[in-house]
Design a protein around this motif. Structure first.
Motif, PDB file in Angstrom:
ATOM      1  N   UNK A 241      13.379  -5.654  13.430  1.00  0.00           N
ATOM      2  CA  UNK A 241      12.207  -4.870  13.825  1.00  0.00           C
ATOM      3  C   UNK A 241      12.012  -3.672  12.894  1.00  0.00           C
ATOM      4  N   UNK A 242      13.131  -3.036  12.543  1.00  0.00           N
ATOM      5  CA  UNK A 242      13.065  -1.859  11.685  1.00  0.00           C
ATOM      6  C   UNK A 242      12.461  -2.223  10.321  1.00  0.00           C
ATOM      7  N   UNK A 243      12.808  -3.403   9.819  1.00  0.00           N
ATOM      8  CA  UNK A 243      12.285  -3.822   8.512  1.00  0.00           C
ATOM      9  C   UNK A 243      10.764  -4.012   8.583  1.00  0.00           C
ATOM     10  N   UNK A 244      10.277  -4.567   9.670  1.00  0.00           N
ATOM     11  CA  UNK A 244       8.826  -4.751   9.842  1.00  0.00           C
ATOM     12  C   UNK A 244       8.153  -3.385   9.953  1.00  0.00           C
ATOM     13  N   UNK A 245       8.719  -2.544  10.789  1.00  0.00           N
ATOM     14  CA  UNK A 245       8.147  -1.215  11.031  1.00  0.00           C
ATOM     15  C   UNK A 245       8.129  -0.391   9.744  1.00  0.00           C
ATOM     16  N   UNK A 246       9.240  -0.444   8.998  1.00  0.00           N
ATOM     17  CA  UNK A 246       9.345   0.326   7.752  1.00  0.00           C
ATOM     18  C   UNK A 246       8.202  -0.049   6.805  1.00  0.00           C
ATOM     19  N   UNK A 247       7.959  -1.351   6.664  1.00  0.00           N
ATOM     20  CA  UNK A 247       6.906  -1.811   5.750  1.00  0.00           C
ATOM     21  C   UNK A 247       5.536  -1.312   6.206  1.00  0.00           C
ATOM     22  N   UNK A 248       5.296  -1.379   7.494  1.00  0.00           N
ATOM     23  CA  UNK A 248       3.985  -0.964   8.010  1.00  0.00           C
ATOM     24  C   UNK A 248       3.769   0.531   7.826  1.00  0.00           C
ATOM     25  N   UNK A 249       4.779   1.300   8.173  1.00  0.00           N
ATOM     26  CA  UNK A 249       4.654   2.764   8.109  1.00  0.00           C
ATOM     27  C   UNK A 249       4.502   3.216   6.656  1.00  0.00           C
ATOM     28  N   UNK A 250       5.321   2.622   5.801  1.00  0.00           N
ATOM     29  CA  UNK A 250       5.280   3.018   4.387  1.00  0.00           C
ATOM     30  C   UNK A 250       3.895   2.804   3.773  1.00  0.00           C
ATOM     31  N   UNK A 251       3.338   1.608   3.990  1.00  0.00           N
ATOM     32  CA  UNK A 251       2.027   1.299   3.387  1.00  0.00           C
ATOM     33  C   UNK A 251       0.923   2.148   4.000  1.00  0.00           C
ATOM     34  N   UNK A 252       0.983   2.339   5.293  1.00  0.00           N
ATOM     35  CA  UNK A 252      -0.084   3.098   5.956  1.00  0.00           C
ATOM     36  C   UNK A 252      -0.106   4.533   5.448  1.00  0.00           C
ATOM     37  N   UNK A 253       1.060   5.126   5.331  1.00  0.00           N
ATOM     38  CA  UNK A 253       1.087   6.524   4.877  1.00  0.00           C
ATOM     39  C   UNK A 253       0.812   6.637   3.385  1.00  0.00           C
ATOM     40  N   UNK A 254       1.202   5.609   2.632  1.00  0.00           N
ATOM     41  CA  UNK A 254       0.876   5.616   1.201  1.00  0.00           C
ATOM     42  C   UNK A 254      -0.644   5.605   1.023  1.00  0.00           C
ATOM     43  N   UNK A 255      -1.306   4.751   1.814  1.00  0.00           N
ATOM     44  CA  UNK A 255      -2.773   4.676   1.744  1.00  0.00           C
ATOM     45  C   UNK A 255      -3.399   5.994   2.179  1.00  0.00           C
ATOM     46  N   UNK A 256      -2.847   6.578   3.229  1.00  0.00           N
ATOM     47  CA  UNK A 256      -3.402   7.838   3.742  1.00  0.00           C
ATOM     48  C   UNK A 256      -3.322   8.915   2.670  1.00  0.00           C
ATOM     49  N   UNK A 257      -2.166   8.971   2.005  1.00  0.00           N
ATOM     50  CA  UNK A 257      -1.984  10.015   1.001  1.00  0.00           C
ATOM     51  C   UNK A 257      -2.906   9.767  -0.194  1.00  0.00           C
ATOM     52  N   UNK A 258      -2.898   8.515  -0.644  1.00  0.00           N
ATOM     53  CA  UNK A 258      -3.673   8.206  -1.840  1.00  0.00           C
ATOM     54  C   UNK A 258      -5.172   8.398  -1.627  1.00  0.00           C
ATOM     55  N   UNK A 259      -5.642   7.999  -0.469  1.00  0.00           N
ATOM     56  CA  UNK A 259      -7.089   8.051  -0.232  1.00  0.00           C
ATOM     57  C   UNK A 259      -7.491   9.284   0.576  1.00  0.00           C
ATOM     58  N   UNK A 260      -6.502  10.146   0.796  1.00  0.00           N
ATOM     59  CA  UNK A 260      -6.742  11.430   1.469  1.00  0.00           C
ATOM     60  C   UNK A 260      -7.366  11.307   2.857  1.00  0.00           C
ATOM     61  N   UNK A 261      -6.749  10.442   3.635  1.00  0.00           N
ATOM     62  CA  UNK A 261      -7.142  10.352   5.043  1.00  0.00           C
ATOM     63  C   UNK A 261      -6.239  11.277   5.840  1.00  0.00           C
ATOM     64  N   UNK A 262      -6.790  11.974   6.795  1.00  0.00           N
ATOM     65  CA  UNK A 262      -5.893  12.743   7.657  1.00  0.00           C
ATOM     66  C   UNK A 262      -5.911  12.247   9.098  1.00  0.00           C
ATOM     67  N   UNK A 263      -6.470  11.039   9.286  1.00  0.00           N
ATOM     68  CA  UNK A 263      -6.406  10.411  10.608  1.00  0.00           C
ATOM     69  C   UNK A 263      -5.985   8.958  10.435  1.00  0.00           C
ATOM     70  N   UNK A 264      -4.983   8.557  11.206  1.00  0.00           N
ATOM     71  CA  UNK A 264      -4.502   7.172  11.178  1.00  0.00           C
ATOM     72  C   UNK A 264      -4.591   6.606  12.588  1.00  0.00           C
TER      73      UNK A 264
END
Ligand code: KG4
Ligand code: ZN
Length: 333
Positions: A241-264
């Motif tokens: 489960x941790x491996x699935x969660x890690x992948x999801x969290x990492x990509x979501x926050x990477x996208x947020x940072x790169x595209x400057x979203x402050x709401x997820x």
């Protein structure tokens, strides 16, 4: 404004009445989990047949719980894709028949848009624009949600969806369908660092996901060591489960940072996962000004209230479906 929505894209027969795209007056979900469990997954033909039996009673129940009759409804919204074609057809035909009989406008809704806007039924809804992560049995996609009806796909899975990774993993471990719930429960007693699963490397787009390698790793692990019991099983579930969660969290926050979203905003059945919810909140705490929206688990899994929210705004934009509306099983948002 009151919208009646019908959702039958997979294994839940659902109907809801939502007022002004914000308040669910009734939200009825008849799940077929018990029917499909003995087969270890959703059997499309069984799903369609059960939707036929359930759809009208579920619609009646929604109207009665909302305390409205057909006269009190402004329009009917229905999921016409993506999903299982036979399952979708039942909802589409029911909605078309009701629209004709009651002389109501009909609007079609994309199931993924429903998930993306489910958070508007929460007490603290998000504001646009936001980054939406849809994680379900059939989809793992990151969207930039600009306004109602305007979504831009940023990344998606190359193979299995996150929910599939849970379901297939659970099957390998002899756990009941739907696997996500079973793994979530067992993982609470386990050590997420007990077994190390490799991180998926996705070539090309940095915001795409891949989960089939993880599933194969679990298969190799089980072939080599067998399916453990007790504490060992809990550790294996927690680590997987941790491996699935890690992948999801990492990509979501990477996208947020790169595209400057402050709401997820999280959505879809997997967004009900307790570890994912905790991990997203933990990570958000590291990002100043980042707001995360985690709709109640009931709003994350398939329901018709979210279809009514999307349907309300489609209706307000003037979108209408005709009597030629058909199921669109591969409809891309
Ligand atoms: O959104 P959903 O109800 O239906 C689809 O549109 O696919 O999502 C169903 C998926 C299943 O794969 C199920 O295992 C997963 O959501 N799921 C969970 C949890 N609850 C449901 N996965 C992980 N943890 C959960 N608590
Ligand atoms: Zn769904």
């Amino acid at each position: 404004m009151k919208i009646l929505a019908i959702e039958t894209s997979c294994d839940e027969t659902a109907a809801a009445v939502v007022e002004d795209g914000r308040r669910a007056l009734a939200d009825v979900v008849a799940t077929q989990i018990e029917i499909h469990r003995r087969w270890g997954g959703v059997v499309p033909e069984l799903a369609s047949r059960n939707h036929v039996v359930q759809v009208m009673p579920v619609v009646d129940e929604a109207l009665s719980r909302a305390g409205v009759g057909p006269d009190g409804i402004d329009a009917i919204a229905v999921t016409s894709g993506p999903g299982l074609v036979g399952a979708l057809l039942v909802g589409v035909q029911a909605a078309k028949a009701l629209a004709l009989a009651w002389q109501k406008p009909l609007v079609r809704v994309n199931h993924l848009e429903g998930h993306l806007v489910a958070a508007f039924l929460s007490e603290t809804p998000p504001a646009f624009p936001y980054l939406g992560l849809v994680v379900s049995g059939g989809h793992t996609s990151l969207y930039a949600a600009e306004r109602f009806g305007a979504y831009r796909l940023l990344g998606q899975t190359r193979d299995d969806a996150a929910g599939e990774a849970f379901d297939k993993g659970a099957k390998l471990l002899g756990l009941p369908y739907p696997g996500g719930i079973a793994i979530d429960r067992l993982a609470r007693e386990g050590d997420a660092h007990a077994i190390r699963f490799p991180k998926a490397i996705v070539k090309g787009s940095e915001l795409d996901f891949s989960f089939s390698g993880l599933k194969t790793s679990l298969l190799h692990h089980v072939k080599k060591h067998g399916v453990p019991e007790g504490r060992g099983l809990a550790d294996l579930c927690a680590s997987y489960q941790e491996a699935i969660v890690r992948a999801l969290v990492e990509k979501a926050f990477r996208a947020a940072r790169r595209l400057q979203f402050d709401r997820l905003v999280l959505a879809g059945g997997v967004a009900a996962n307790s570890r994912l919810r905790a991990a997203v909140s933990e990570k958000a705490a590291e990002y100043e000004g980042m707001e995360v929206f985690l709709p109640a688990p009931r709003l994350c899994t398939d329901n018709a209230a979210m279809i009514a929210v999307a349907g309300t705004h489609a209706f307000l934009r003037g979108e209408r479906a005709g009597s030629d509306l058909n199921a669109d099983p591969a409809w891309r948002l």
